[in-house]
Design a protein around this motif. Structure first.
Motif, PDB file in Angstrom:
ATOM      1  N   GLY A 138      -4.340  -6.851   3.882  1.00  0.00           N
ATOM      2  CA  GLY A 138      -5.493  -6.374   3.561  1.00  0.00           C
ATOM      3  C   GLY A 138      -5.561  -4.952   2.993  1.00  0.00           C
ATOM      4  N   ASN A 139      -6.519  -4.501   2.878  1.00  0.00           N
ATOM      5  CA  ASN A 139      -6.709  -2.653   2.441  1.00  0.00           C
ATOM      6  C   ASN A 139      -6.555  -1.962   3.641  1.00  0.00           C
ATOM      7  N   PHE A 189       0.948  -1.217   0.062  1.00  0.00           N
ATOM      8  CA  PHE A 189      -0.026   0.008  -0.059  1.00  0.00           C
ATOM      9  C   PHE A 189       0.829   1.197  -0.166  1.00  0.00           C
ATOM     10  N   VAL A 241      -4.051  -1.871   9.004  1.00  0.00           N
ATOM     11  CA  VAL A 241      -4.070  -2.772   7.950  1.00  0.00           C
ATOM     12  C   VAL A 241      -3.876  -4.281   8.348  1.00  0.00           C
TER      13      VAL A 241
END
Length: 645
Positions: A323-324, A277, A314
């Protein structure tokens, strides 16, 4: 503390100019300002301003340059010059001026500026938070005096900050002279780039000596704020956007910062990779692992950020993927800066912020995390840790109540310093609400009874169930008023209101539940269905009191439902007083009870009764036996014996 360690560590080129005219110097400073080379900009703007050149734009940038470098006394000076020229500025300048004034102790003027900020920014959460906490300085004072703070013993004349626990060491970032031939300075802060250093921990978590952490992590730019798994095999850390000798830049040619992960193999940190991310176009920084190591918390200005930087979390999946990222929400994040998260094993989130009410600059705050992912009220941890300057990177061992934080407060050795502390008193007043659940008639303990805690708006804030001994317990906040409900199948739900004490300890709240249906047979005591232990009379009298009438209404209602029911009403006393007197008094009271029921519609042929005085004691408390008031109370009773159905 400088913004290089707040969030936006950048790598820039140093612009130069050979212009000598004042306006040319201003133009040069503006280039440096826009390129984040704030140290150079300050020097140029200040020289120009001292020669009498005035410009609202210049005062804004001069004030910002000091504000971003946490030199709040100078920021207050130049913001003051700005507001002396004009009040036609963006609302954010009222906020920054207020923060700067507060850091130098000018709270009245700070409040005035903040009121104007709040008026101009009605939808800004910072104003709403301050409005709800108008007496926040009093609250901070209440929370203060809880720490013994000392220099950690690892500081240099440069910037030292951001501790993490690694096995039996602390690891921290430092801009100290590394001994290399080419000392590279950051144009923003005029400090050397930071690298990671370590110190062994002795008794009482006291650091002992300083050494370079691991050369395999060192790059040409900043490394800082690591966090480690408990086994010491994985770390996450902050670094400029630099990997494998390549420097990444955003659309403005600025190198921001990212979070990287590394694995420890063969005495080296290897497999250094950026997290999925991360981005060249925004910063991610200051990672912190949850105690179960399944969640990573961090600071970022990524899309979806509420303020200048927010806290996110996260999920770390079992296969090591992520994950997001999820924004922690408006309880934590404001339009200001939230940064440097730390999660304790008591489900507390500590973080630094200049958006919540504080003493000036960044303050350390804490919020309890609930099981559903929401957060309780954010609290300032108080003075000692917090100061009028920047205070951040808080870490605590919950068992020993010892830990570390970083600050650029007055009296330090360097640009930023690391302090160790002992927390001598917890911030939150801890109360445990507890009690026993019993059958009101039999006294039998009731397991698996559901206890629900509701706030003053009847929102459910917690539930628990009684154990096999009928006991329950649940933590609650001190000084709060709660509605507490006890519910069990086949029993009537009961609710009680209680105000918790404003001090650490326990609050006792038992429940005696009535069965929703009560079966009686000839020879049973109807009063036990309703928990009627005795009909109350005024002392030495036999007139029915209001409390007694309420219980008799219950008996009356049952007799109306069962017109063939007949009762033998018996009144008893304890052994105190003469036997003759007790018998006469109890007889008058039994007859008063019968007369009340007759007066309210019960046929007299359905009722008999008499007083037994002290002739039918239920325990050993006869004349001459030393008994407690509670034991005597058992003998003072009224009975409604069913004689016919």
């Amino acid at each position: 503390m400088k913004n290089s360690i707040l969030l936006f560590i950048t790598i820039v080129s140093v612009f130069s100019s050979n212009c000598f005219a004042q306006k040319a110097r201003v133009s040069s400073a503006e280039k440096k300002y826009d390129s984040y080379a704030y140290i150079d900009a300050i020097k140029t703007y200040k020289r120009v301003a001292e020669k009498g050149y005035k410009s609202a734009d210049m005062f804004q940038k001069l004030g910002n340059s000091y504000y971003y470098n946490a030199q709040y006394d100078e920021a207050a000076k130049w913001y003051g010059e700005l507001f002396a020229m004009t009040s036609d500025v963006e609302p954010e300048y009222y906020f920054r001026y207020s923060q700067s004034l507060r850091s130098i102790g000018e709270n009245d003027k700070a409040n005035e500026m903040f009121e104007k900020f709040n008026h101009l920014s009605v939808n800004d959460s910072r104003g709403q938070i301050f409005k709800k906490n108008e007496n926040f300085l009093d609250k901070i004072k209440e929370n203060s005096g809880r720490y013994k703070v000392e220099d950690a013993g690892v500081n240099s004349q440069y910037s030292d900050y951001g501790t993490a626990i690694y096995l039996n060491k602390i690891v921290f970032a430092s801009a100290r002279d590394t001994g290399s031939l080419g000392h590279r300075k950051h144009s923003w802060t005029d400090q050397f780039f930071t690298n990671l250093y370590a110190s062994n921990l002795g008794d009482d978590m006291a650091p002992n000596g300083v050494e370079k952490f691991n050369k395999s992590l060192k790059s040409r730019f900043h490394e800082s704020t690591p966090t480690f798994t408990k086994d010491g095999k994985t770390m996450y850390f902050t670094r400029n956007n630099f990997l494998d000798g390549k420097k990444g830049k955003d659309g403005n040619n600025i190198t921001l910062i990212k979070i990287y992960r590394a694995n420890f193999e063969n005495d080296q940190w290897t497999n250094i990779t950026e997290l999925p991310f991360d981005s060249n176009n925004y910063s991610t920084a200051h990672p912190a692992l949850s105690p179960d190591e399944k969640t990573l918390y961090f600071a970022s200005d990524m899309p979806g950020t509420i303020g200048q930087s927010d806290l996110f979390k996260v999920a770390i999946k079992e296969d090591g993927t992520f994950g997001n990222p999820v924004n922690l929400g408006s309880t934590i994040n404001t339009e200001g800066k939230e940064t440097f998260p730390f999660v304790s094993d008591e489900n507390e989130l500590y973080f630094a912020s200049n958006g919540h009410p504080g003493l000036g600059g960044l303050d350390v705050f804490v919020s309890k995390m609930n099981d559903d992912g929401t957060f309780n009220e954010v609290q300032n941890v108080g003075a000692d840790v917090n100061s009028p300057k920047d205070d951040f990177a808080y870490l605590i061992d919950t068992k020993s109540r010892r830990g570390f934080f970083s600050s650029n407060r007055d009296g330090g050795q360097g640009y930023d310093d690391i302090y160790k502390f002992l927390e001598t008193r917890r911030l939150t007043c801890e109360q445990l609400l507890y009690g026993e659940i019993t059958d009101i008639s039999t006294g039998e303990v009731l397991e698996n009874t559901t206890i629900t805690i509701l706030d003053d708006k009847l929102n459910t804030i917690g539930t628990t169930t009684s154990d096999e001994k009928g006991n329950y317990s649940i933590p609650v906040e001190c000084g709060k008023r709660y509605s507490v409900r006890a519910a069990k199948e086949d029993y009537s739900t009961k609710e009680q209101i209680i105000t918790i004490l404003k001090e650490n300890g326990k609050t006792h709240l038992p429940f005696a539940l009535e069965k929703a249906t009560c079966k009686v047979a000839v020879g049973d005591d109807l009063g036990k269905c309703f928990g009627i232990k005795m009909i109350y009379f005024d002392f030495d009298k036999s007139d029915i009191r209001i409390e007694a009438a309420l219980d008799l209404e219950k008996i009356l209602d049952v007799m109306d439902q069962y017109p063939k029911m007949k009762l033998d009403i018996r009144s008893h006393t304890d052994s105190r007083g003469s036997s003759k007197y007790n018998e006469a008094l109890s007889d008058r009271r039994a007859k008063s009870t019968i007369n009340w029921l007759i007066k309210n519609g019960v046929n007299k042929n359905r009722l008999i009764g008499k007083g037994y005085g002290e002739n039918q004691l239920v325990n050993q408390c006869s004349d001459g036996v030393d008994c407690t008031e509670e034991e005597h109370q058992l003998n003072r009773r009224s009975e409604f014996i069913v004689t016919e159905l």
